[in-house]
Motif scaffolding. Sequence first.
Motif, PDB file in Angstrom:
ATOM      1  N   THR A 149       0.859  -1.199   0.000  1.00 28.39           N
ATOM      2  CA  THR A 149       0.000   0.000   0.000  1.00 28.39           C
ATOM      3  C   THR A 149       0.894   1.247   0.000  1.00 28.39           C
ATOM      4  OG1 THR A 149      -1.678  -1.144   1.300  1.00 28.39           O
ATOM      5  CG2 THR A 149      -1.800   1.264   1.254  1.00 28.39           C
ATOM      6  N   PRO A 150       0.683   2.177  -0.933  1.00 28.79           N
ATOM      7  CA  PRO A 150       1.472   3.415  -0.892  1.00 28.79           C
ATOM      8  C   PRO A 150       1.081   4.238   0.339  1.00 28.79           C
ATOM      9  CG  PRO A 150       0.261   3.186  -2.984  1.00 28.79           C
ATOM     10  CD  PRO A 150      -0.267   2.149  -2.050  1.00 28.79           C
ATOM     11  N   VAL A 151       2.064   4.619   1.148  1.00 32.12           N
ATOM     12  CA  VAL A 151       1.771   5.412   2.345  1.00 32.12           C
ATOM     13  C   VAL A 151       2.585   6.715   2.345  1.00 32.12           C
ATOM     14  CG1 VAL A 151       0.947   3.605   3.923  1.00 32.12           C
ATOM     15  CG2 VAL A 151       3.382   4.025   3.719  1.00 32.12           C
ATOM     16  N   VAL A 152       1.927   7.750   2.861  1.00 29.90           N
ATOM     17  CA  VAL A 152       2.515   9.091   2.911  1.00 29.90           C
ATOM     18  C   VAL A 152       2.114   9.682   4.253  1.00 29.90           C
ATOM     19  CG1 VAL A 152       2.330  11.413   1.884  1.00 29.90           C
ATOM     20  CG2 VAL A 152       2.411   9.418   0.391  1.00 29.90           C
ATOM     21  N   ARG A 153       3.008  10.483   4.836  1.00 28.71           N
ATOM     22  CA  ARG A 153       2.617  11.268   6.035  1.00 28.71           C
ATOM     23  C   ARG A 153       2.555  12.726   5.651  1.00 28.71           C
ATOM     24  NH1 ARG A 153       6.562  10.393  11.055  1.00 28.71           N
ATOM     25  NH2 ARG A 153       5.261  11.956  12.060  1.00 28.71           N
ATOM     26  N   VAL A 154       1.571  13.422   6.158  1.00 31.42           N
ATOM     27  CA  VAL A 154       1.516  14.867   5.941  1.00 31.42           C
ATOM     28  C   VAL A 154       1.247  15.540   7.280  1.00 31.42           C
ATOM     29  CG1 VAL A 154       0.288  16.790   4.850  1.00 31.42           C
ATOM     30  CG2 VAL A 154       0.703  14.704   3.548  1.00 31.42           C
ATOM     31  N   MET A 155       2.076  16.512   7.604  1.00 31.41           N
ATOM     32  CA  MET A 155       1.808  17.375   8.752  1.00 31.41           C
ATOM     33  C   MET A 155       1.425  18.739   8.190  1.00 31.41           C
ATOM     34  SD  MET A 155       1.545  18.279  11.824  1.00 31.41           S
ATOM     35  CE  MET A 155       1.747  16.596  12.415  1.00 31.41           C
ATOM     36  N   THR A 156       0.227  19.169   8.529  1.00 33.62           N
ATOM     37  CA  THR A 156      -0.179  20.474   8.040  1.00 33.62           C
ATOM     38  C   THR A 156      -0.518  21.357   9.239  1.00 33.62           C
ATOM     39  OG1 THR A 156      -1.599  21.604   6.450  1.00 33.62           O
ATOM     40  CG2 THR A 156      -2.603  19.770   7.645  1.00 33.62           C
ATOM     41  N   ASN A 157      -1.055  22.537   9.009  1.00 33.42           N
ATOM     42  CA  ASN A 157      -1.374  23.398  10.156  1.00 33.42           C
ATOM     43  C   ASN A 157      -2.725  24.099   9.962  1.00 33.42           C
ATOM     44  OD1 ASN A 157      -0.686  25.501   8.420  1.00 33.42           O
ATOM     45  ND2 ASN A 157       1.204  26.027   9.477  1.00 33.42           N
ATOM     46  N   THR A 158      -3.193  24.765  11.003  1.00 36.04           N
ATOM     47  CA  THR A 158      -4.587  25.248  10.980  1.00 36.04           C
ATOM     48  C   THR A 158      -4.887  26.315   9.917  1.00 36.04           C
ATOM     49  OG1 THR A 158      -4.103  26.752  12.812  1.00 36.04           O
ATOM     50  CG2 THR A 158      -5.186  24.670  13.365  1.00 36.04           C
ATOM     51  N   PRO A 159      -3.932  27.084   9.399  1.00 34.88           N
ATOM     52  CA  PRO A 159      -4.304  27.975   8.290  1.00 34.88           C
ATOM     53  C   PRO A 159      -4.813  27.226   7.053  1.00 34.88           C
ATOM     54  CG  PRO A 159      -2.316  28.773   9.344  1.00 34.88           C
ATOM     55  CD  PRO A 159      -2.594  27.407   9.924  1.00 34.88           C
ATOM     56  N   VAL A 160      -4.810  25.908   7.126  1.00 32.95           N
ATOM     57  CA  VAL A 160      -5.444  25.099   6.078  1.00 32.95           C
ATOM     58  C   VAL A 160      -6.903  25.539   5.895  1.00 32.95           C
ATOM     59  CG1 VAL A 160      -6.339  23.149   7.479  1.00 32.95           C
ATOM     60  CG2 VAL A 160      -5.479  22.726   5.200  1.00 32.95           C
ATOM     61  N   ARG A 161      -7.498  26.053   6.986  1.00 35.30           N
ATOM     62  CA  ARG A 161      -8.900  26.509   6.928  1.00 35.30           C
ATOM     63  C   ARG A 161      -9.119  27.582   5.873  1.00 35.30           C
ATOM     64  NH1 ARG A 161     -10.324  28.532  12.754  1.00 35.30           N
ATOM     65  NH2 ARG A 161      -9.203  26.970  13.921  1.00 35.30           N
ATOM     66  N   ILE A 162      -8.072  28.389   5.650  1.00 35.31           N
ATOM     67  CA  ILE A 162      -8.201  29.464   4.653  1.00 35.31           C
ATOM     68  C   ILE A 162      -7.268  29.207   3.466  1.00 35.31           C
ATOM     69  CG2 ILE A 162      -9.063  31.248   6.223  1.00 35.31           C
ATOM     70  CD1 ILE A 162      -6.100  32.281   6.349  1.00 35.31           C
ATOM     71  N   ARG A 163      -6.910  27.953   3.295  1.00 31.13           N
ATOM     72  CA  ARG A 163      -6.031  27.544   2.196  1.00 31.13           C
ATOM     73  C   ARG A 163      -4.710  28.299   2.228  1.00 31.13           C
ATOM     74  NH1 ARG A 163      -9.661  28.245  -2.702  1.00 31.13           N
ATOM     75  NH2 ARG A 163      -7.717  27.841  -3.781  1.00 31.13           N
ATOM     76  N   ALA A 164      -4.208  28.504   3.444  1.00 29.70           N
ATOM     77  CA  ALA A 164      -2.900  29.143   3.621  1.00 29.70           C
ATOM     78  C   ALA A 164      -2.030  28.249   4.505  1.00 29.70           C
ATOM     79  CB  ALA A 164      -3.069  30.526   4.234  1.00 29.70           C
ATOM     80  N   ALA A 165      -2.176  26.939   4.309  1.00 27.21           N
ATOM     81  CA  ALA A 165      -1.458  25.980   5.152  1.00 27.21           C
ATOM     82  C   ALA A 165       0.009  25.901   4.776  1.00 27.21           C
ATOM     83  CB  ALA A 165      -2.073  24.595   4.987  1.00 27.21           C
ATOM     84  N   THR A 166       0.807  25.489   5.753  1.00 26.38           N
ATOM     85  CA  THR A 166       2.156  25.013   5.477  1.00 26.38           C
ATOM     86  C   THR A 166       2.124  23.524   5.768  1.00 26.38           C
ATOM     87  OG1 THR A 166       3.100  27.123   6.119  1.00 26.38           O
ATOM     88  CG2 THR A 166       4.596  25.225   6.103  1.00 26.38           C
ATOM     89  N   SER A 167       2.320  22.711   4.734  1.00 28.53           N
ATOM     90  CA  SER A 167       2.217  21.259   4.883  1.00 28.53           C
ATOM     91  C   SER A 167       3.571  20.625   4.620  1.00 28.53           C
ATOM     92  CB  SER A 167       1.200  20.685   3.891  1.00 28.53           C
ATOM     93  OG  SER A 167      -0.053  21.308   4.057  1.00 28.53           O
ATOM     94  N   ILE A 168       3.890  19.603   5.410  1.00 28.03           N
ATOM     95  CA  ILE A 168       5.135  18.867   5.230  1.00 28.03           C
ATOM     96  C   ILE A 168       4.777  17.436   4.873  1.00 28.03           C
ATOM     97  CG2 ILE A 168       7.253  18.065   6.350  1.00 28.03           C
ATOM     98  CD1 ILE A 168       5.539  21.013   7.811  1.00 28.03           C
ATOM     99  N   LEU A 169       5.347  16.963   3.796  1.00 28.31           N
ATOM    100  CA  LEU A 169       4.992  15.645   3.278  1.00 28.31           C
ATOM    101  C   LEU A 169       6.223  14.740   3.331  1.00 28.31           C
ATOM    102  CD1 LEU A 169       3.012  15.284  -0.048  1.00 28.31           C
ATOM    103  CD2 LEU A 169       5.005  13.881   0.421  1.00 28.31           C
TER     104      LEU A 169
END
Length: 266
Positions: free
Chosen positions: A111-131
């Motif tokens: 199964t392809p697996v990925v981790r993503v850590m994002t942050n709460t500005p995701v609510r306004i599409r201004a997230a910083t995400s780490i993959l």
Amino acid sequence: MSVAVVGAGNLGGAIAAGLLDAGAVAAADLRLVTAHADTAAVLAARLGAPAGTDVAAAVAGAEVVLLGVKPAGVAGVLPEVAGALAPGTVVVGLAAGVRLAALAAGLPAGTPVVRVMTNTPVRIRAATSILAAADATPAPAVARVRALFDALGTTHVLDEDLIDAATAVAGSGPAYLFLLVEALRDAGAALGLDPATALAMATTTMEGAARLLAGGAEDPVALRAAVTSPAGTTAAAIGVLEEAGLRDAVLGALRAAVARAEELGG
Ligand SMILES: NC(=O)c1ccc[n+]([C@@H]2O[C@H](COP(=O)([O-])OP(=O)(O)OC[C@H]3O[C@@H](n4cnc5c(N)ncnc54)[C@H](OP(=O)(O)O)[C@@H]3O)[C@@H](O)[C@H]2O)c1
């Protein structure tokens, strides 16, 4: 792209809302899952997308499954997810501290697996995400996940060994900045400003400063120097912050966040 969000709470719900807003996923291609039927009903009404409590039904046929349950809940949902996965579906862990190996161990081999850590500005599409992706995860699967998070803000791809450090900077980061704004509000009020005015001033100051930084023309040291005349008011204030050990406090805070992520991952 069809996406299932298993655990559509604060974070999973915000991601779902952002993906819909961005047009990255159509409502009919989104399946939202919560533990309780009443939260699912509220979510379905709010987002206009199908929501329920049946993990297997949501996962079957999805191209990407986002795991938005709390870290302690991940092991509990993996068997249900595993039982319903279509071949090639990418499983994305959003939980702090839960490692790729732990996700892979609970899923069918390959199964392809990925981790993503994002942050709460995701609510306004201004997230910083780490993959971070497992070595065995094919590049097109990583690209599929990256496309989703690019629609929600800025994405950085890192080795998994760095994800806890990135979590400490960006995942938890909004809270440090909110704390700073809170402190500016309270200190402004202590100096006689109305608290609401002090808060408004601190907020727009942070926004303006962030925009200067995001412009990228100058680094934070140069931008700070431009506000700090020798022997001026800013120099007096910065001197107090440096003497109080702000930099050491920030390093200690990030180390504590990393240690906690390691504990949560078990
Ligand atoms: N909040 C953040 O800023 C943030 C940032 C980065 C990462 N994260 C990560 O995101 C994850 C979730 O955090 P959160 O703040 O979004 O938590 P939350 O609001 O409590 O959301 C958890 C969701 O999971 C659902 N759920 C629980 N057990 C389930 C099950 N067995 N099957 C299906 N759904 C289930 C809950 O349903 P009910 O609502 O019906 O109980 C709820 O919708 C955590 O792992 C955290 O590490 C959060």
